[in-house]
Motif scaffolding. Sequence first.
Motif, PDB file in Angstrom:
ATOM      1  N   GLU A 283      14.707   8.485  -5.506  1.00  0.00           N
ATOM      2  CA  GLU A 283      14.349   7.623  -6.628  1.00  0.00           C
ATOM      3  C   GLU A 283      15.568   7.304  -7.492  1.00  0.00           C
ATOM      4  N   LEU A 284      16.632   8.084  -7.319  1.00  0.00           N
ATOM      5  CA  LEU A 284      17.891   7.840  -8.023  1.00  0.00           C
ATOM      6  C   LEU A 284      19.000   7.697  -6.997  1.00  0.00           C
ATOM      7  N   GLN A 285      19.919   6.802  -7.279  1.00  0.00           N
ATOM      8  CA  GLN A 285      21.075   6.701  -6.384  1.00  0.00           C
ATOM      9  C   GLN A 285      22.269   7.490  -6.919  1.00  0.00           C
ATOM     10  N   MET A 286      22.193   7.898  -8.186  1.00  0.00           N
ATOM     11  CA  MET A 286      23.378   8.485  -8.788  1.00  0.00           C
ATOM     12  C   MET A 286      22.993   9.200 -10.075  1.00  0.00           C
ATOM     13  N   ASN A 287      23.678  10.308 -10.371  1.00  0.00           N
ATOM     14  CA  ASN A 287      23.546  10.833 -11.732  1.00  0.00           C
ATOM     15  C   ASN A 287      24.781  10.409 -12.505  1.00  0.00           C
ATOM     16  N   ILE A 288      24.671  10.378 -13.817  1.00  0.00           N
ATOM     17  CA  ILE A 288      25.747   9.806 -14.615  1.00  0.00           C
ATOM     18  C   ILE A 288      26.821  10.817 -14.981  1.00  0.00           C
ATOM     19  N   GLY A 289      26.447  12.076 -15.097  1.00  0.00           N
ATOM     20  CA  GLY A 289      27.445  13.091 -15.435  1.00  0.00           C
ATOM     21  C   GLY A 289      27.985  12.882 -16.839  1.00  0.00           C
ATOM     22  N   ASN A 290      29.286  13.124 -17.012  1.00  0.00           N
ATOM     23  CA  ASN A 290      29.929  12.913 -18.307  1.00  0.00           C
ATOM     24  C   ASN A 290      29.233  13.653 -19.450  1.00  0.00           C
ATOM     25  N   GLY A 291      28.653  14.795 -19.115  1.00  0.00           N
ATOM     26  CA  GLY A 291      28.024  15.617 -20.138  1.00  0.00           C
ATOM     27  C   GLY A 291      26.663  15.122 -20.575  1.00  0.00           C
ATOM     28  N   ILE A 292      26.284  13.898 -20.198  1.00  0.00           N
ATOM     29  CA  ILE A 292      25.002  13.363 -20.647  1.00  0.00           C
ATOM     30  C   ILE A 292      24.029  13.147 -19.500  1.00  0.00           C
ATOM     31  N   GLY A 293      24.496  13.353 -18.282  1.00  0.00           N
ATOM     32  CA  GLY A 293      23.595  13.181 -17.136  1.00  0.00           C
ATOM     33  C   GLY A 293      24.005  14.129 -16.049  1.00  0.00           C
ATOM     34  N   PHE A 306      21.578  18.549  -0.029  1.00  0.00           N
ATOM     35  CA  PHE A 306      20.775  17.348   0.264  1.00  0.00           C
ATOM     36  C   PHE A 306      21.555  16.488   1.246  1.00  0.00           C
ATOM     37  N   GLU A 307      20.851  15.999   2.268  1.00  0.00           N
ATOM     38  CA  GLU A 307      21.592  15.225   3.265  1.00  0.00           C
ATOM     39  C   GLU A 307      21.762  13.771   2.874  1.00  0.00           C
ATOM     40  N   ASN A 308      21.027  13.326   1.851  1.00  0.00           N
ATOM     41  CA  ASN A 308      21.088  11.908   1.497  1.00  0.00           C
ATOM     42  C   ASN A 308      22.104  11.593   0.414  1.00  0.00           C
ATOM     43  N   VAL A 309      22.817  12.600  -0.088  1.00  0.00           N
ATOM     44  CA  VAL A 309      23.773  12.320  -1.159  1.00  0.00           C
ATOM     45  C   VAL A 309      25.156  12.909  -0.884  1.00  0.00           C
ATOM     46  N   ASN A 310      26.164  12.282  -1.471  1.00  0.00           N
ATOM     47  CA  ASN A 310      27.502  12.863  -1.545  1.00  0.00           C
ATOM     48  C   ASN A 310      27.615  13.566  -2.884  1.00  0.00           C
ATOM     49  N   ASP A 521      33.459  23.418 -18.622  1.00  0.00           N
ATOM     50  CA  ASP A 521      32.676  23.392 -17.388  1.00  0.00           C
ATOM     51  C   ASP A 521      32.912  22.086 -16.643  1.00  0.00           C
ATOM     52  N   SER A 522      32.997  22.188 -15.335  1.00  0.00           N
ATOM     53  CA  SER A 522      33.172  20.979 -14.532  1.00  0.00           C
ATOM     54  C   SER A 522      31.925  20.127 -14.627  1.00  0.00           C
ATOM     55  N   ASP A 523      32.114  18.848 -14.409  1.00  0.00           N
ATOM     56  CA  ASP A 523      30.967  17.968 -14.358  1.00  0.00           C
ATOM     57  C   ASP A 523      30.571  17.785 -12.898  1.00  0.00           C
ATOM     58  N   PHE A 524      29.277  17.666 -12.658  1.00  0.00           N
ATOM     59  CA  PHE A 524      28.802  17.541 -11.282  1.00  0.00           C
ATOM     60  C   PHE A 524      28.218  16.170 -11.034  1.00  0.00           C
ATOM     61  N   PHE A 525      28.628  15.556  -9.951  1.00  0.00           N
ATOM     62  CA  PHE A 525      28.131  14.235  -9.619  1.00  0.00           C
ATOM     63  C   PHE A 525      27.491  14.242  -8.244  1.00  0.00           C
ATOM     64  N   ALA A 526      26.435  13.466  -8.098  1.00  0.00           N
ATOM     65  CA  ALA A 526      25.846  13.242  -6.784  1.00  0.00           C
ATOM     66  C   ALA A 526      25.531  11.771  -6.689  1.00  0.00           C
ATOM     67  N   TYR A 527      25.819  11.168  -5.547  1.00  0.00           N
ATOM     68  CA  TYR A 527      25.471   9.764  -5.370  1.00  0.00           C
ATOM     69  C   TYR A 527      25.026   9.533  -3.935  1.00  0.00           C
ATOM     70  N   SER A 528      24.053   8.656  -3.823  1.00  0.00           N
ATOM     71  CA  SER A 528      23.383   8.415  -2.558  1.00  0.00           C
ATOM     72  C   SER A 528      24.347   7.875  -1.510  1.00  0.00           C
ATOM     73  N   LYS A 529      24.099   8.241  -0.268  1.00  0.00           N
ATOM     74  CA  LYS A 529      24.926   7.710   0.815  1.00  0.00           C
ATOM     75  C   LYS A 529      24.640   6.232   1.059  1.00  0.00           C
ATOM     76  N   GLN A 530      23.572   5.713   0.443  1.00  0.00           N
ATOM     77  CA  GLN A 530      23.283   4.287   0.553  1.00  0.00           C
ATOM     78  C   GLN A 530      24.224   3.452  -0.294  1.00  0.00           C
ATOM     79  N   GLU A 535      30.986   4.880  -7.650  1.00  0.00           N
ATOM     80  CA  GLU A 535      30.634   6.291  -7.724  1.00  0.00           C
ATOM     81  C   GLU A 535      30.831   6.788  -9.139  1.00  0.00           C
ATOM     82  N   PRO A 536      30.091   7.812  -9.508  1.00  0.00           N
ATOM     83  CA  PRO A 536      30.251   8.352 -10.865  1.00  0.00           C
ATOM     84  C   PRO A 536      31.554   9.145 -10.965  1.00  0.00           C
TER      85      PRO A 536
END
Lengths: 554, 316
Positions: A283-293, A306-310, A521-530, A535-536
């Motif tokens: 339902e999401l292709q990406m999280n925003i990160g940057n401390g707010i997502g 998850f196999e559908n995200v980088n 703390d590091s920020d964590f990003f995930a974005y869909s392989k689609q 990228e975030p």
Amino acid sequence: MKRVNRSISIAAVASLLLLAGCGGGNTATGGTGSNSGTATTNSGGSSTSAAGKTMFLGLVNPPILFNPINSADVASQFVEKFMFDSFLEMEAPLKFVPKLADSFETTDNQTFTIKINKDAKWSDGKPVTAEDAAFTFNLIANPKVEISVGSYLSMFEGVKDTGKLEDGKTELPSVKVIDEKTLEFKTKAPVDPNMIKEQLGTKLMILPKHALEKIDPAALSQDPFMQKPTVTNGPFKFVQYKKDQYVEFEKNPDYYLGTPQLGKLFIKIMPAPNLVAQLQTGELQMNIGNGIGKIPPQDYETVKKFENVNTKSEAQYGFQTMMFNTEKITDPRVRQAITYALDRQQIVDKLLRGYGEIVDGPYTSVSPYLDKNLEKYSYNVEKAKQLLQEAGWDFNRELNFVVPLGNKVREQSADILTQNLKAIGMKVKVSTYDFPTIMQKAKAGDYELLLMGLTFTLDPEVSSLYSSIGSFNFMKYKNPKVDELLLKGKAEPNPDKRKEIYTELQAIWNQDVPVISLYSDSDFFAYSKQVAAGEPKIFGFHNHLEKWSMGGAQ
Amino acid sequence: MFQYIIRRLLIAIPVLFGVTVFSFIIVNLAPGNPVEMFVNPDTTQADIELKKEALGLNDPIYVQYFRWLGNLVQGDFGYSFSTYEPVLNMVSSRIGPTLLLMGTALIVAYLIAIPIGVLSATKQYSWLDYFSTSVSFLGISIPHFFLGLGFIYIFAVQMHSLPTGGMNTLGSDGGFSDTFKHLIMPALVLAAGIAGRMVRYVRSSMLDILGQDYLRTARSKGLREFFVINKHGFRNALIPIITVIGIDVSVLIGGAVVTEQIFQWPGLGQLTIQSIGSRDYPTLMAINFLAAIAVLSSNLLADIFYSVADPRIKYD
């Protein structure tokens, strides 16, 4: 007898549920991969149409309003940048690239010239001009206009120390419109161009003069434009904001850097655990990160599977601190002792699962101004005890340790820190409050130890924290030498000389420890392989949004 | 009866006034103030002072209160201290979703709980009784957030049959079936607690009645058991149940806050949490005012339903 029967049946039902829960957990990682391919199609998340594809981004903190000169929260500022362009983008630490401005230059570090992109226009077809920029600067300096970005203009020539014009004045004398696309402004004294470029260049978004000039400046904040911007100049146009649910954007076909590839873009707002679930369901292709997502650290390993995200993690320049009320803990040796007593590595290892760093002082490893030779406070219980003895610490004294709610890792870190302090024989009383209460207690100095997260600019200017009149100096820290050096650092135009000044400052702060940086703390990003392009990231998230695209058939 | 209702409505006016005074004081007593949420490293002290002045926070609290009351009388709830939007717009756009969620949850809860409660009482100490009391106990004690996240995990993440949150699929036009799909999980979570409590009330209320003489009389008249239970028994058991429904409204408001948060349901609960977090006084006042009206009117309705359920109860 009956009572016994009933409790047995309750226990039976409860254990059944627990079993069901465990069973589900085991299959979670295996099962999701095979489902993820189909997930996006049946969840209705993405759609393909003649107008282009749609992307869904996940955000945790809801944006408050879309007033580029009066948004204090990071989420609003972040979302605004999808529809309003800044003059520049920072692609990497202190690496500025043109955006709305073709050039942003100075020859004497005091007079700056901004040339606005000749093709840039507002979404209603009118060109973006130097008049718009001057109009925005004047609004910020106008004593009647409510703003949150006053510090950007505080070094302009002609404003009071507060950053505002004298009462009754509405125009900055130091801002000149040279021609339709060229603007000039002057600062009170020469300054480091990087400082101006970061604040005014990458953070400020300008407003359309022709749409707003008839509005009474005192009522600007309440104008509907600030909730639903109708005239914008960014790659996306504002469609609607369903409060606390999602922001809907559509592409701006006339965008001066090229027509965006995406037809629509949604920023969905949800709690962090849902972010993880929606990344998994597609339902999401990406999280925003940057401390707010951000993906919670405890979930990052799961998301990686998850196999559908980088996925990726990046260091950031925000950091967490423990502040000391220096009026109550007056002896620097006590503050040093506490710093030695804190096992910060344990926080990084256990709570952040290794995704973070220990920092000493206000600069993280991404900052070019960090003095890497600075002596670090390593975990040393013996040394801590010894320093406390030397300082003649009264071990019966109880310290009031104030912890803000809202950041789970920070709340948990308070437990570790409390244990660390008890281990050297200190008495600590922990109290937790919500953020507005924390701000009140911090300002009033109603605490001895206080946890707080801070994010400054990449520029080393941190007067708001360490200056004796700084708005974030909750430590009540007063050191005339520091005040002097901070002013010198702010006024020094030469980056190399500035670095020397801030190196000297870091040495003083390291001795005085009015505040300890705990960890970044590091920020964590995930974005869909689609996602085919885009990228975030921490730096330059909004750069070339027009090139973002979704790949293939969905 | 009509006079009684009018009288109750007239009494409600001073009660509401009292509620606004109290809530204004309490809201203002909370430490911290709206302007402090505006502080970030880019904000100067001058910015903050200007905001305080513009929002009228420098005035004494009674001046602020009467200004608020004066506007309210003219139907103006003021504008939000954080979003600068008229509070009336903010609140009114949230009422619909909340009513939909609460209404559905109530109906679902009662549809489940009343038959089960009645059955449970008539078949006391049977396996069905044990099972339903155990499950209802679970419904009462399981926290909303836990049940909510569990549902999301099972139905959205594992089965992909329901959306994780929101009220409509983004980018679609919504429509009844779409909203319905989004409504299922939050409504069930909210219904679980209410149904759990309701089963127990109905059961104990029915048990009381079942031992009464007039039921034995009804049976001895040769009435079928079904009518004995449902006509004579249940009707009398309704009185205490109606009281609980009246109280449920306020419980429901509390439960909705958490549930709306988990499922991103765009209702008043979500707005409340955020307004508290930002000390948005005008929005909080409007929500308090509405909640007071809701509770007062649900109590009045309960009283009216008493007389419907039991004609012996008369109001003059």
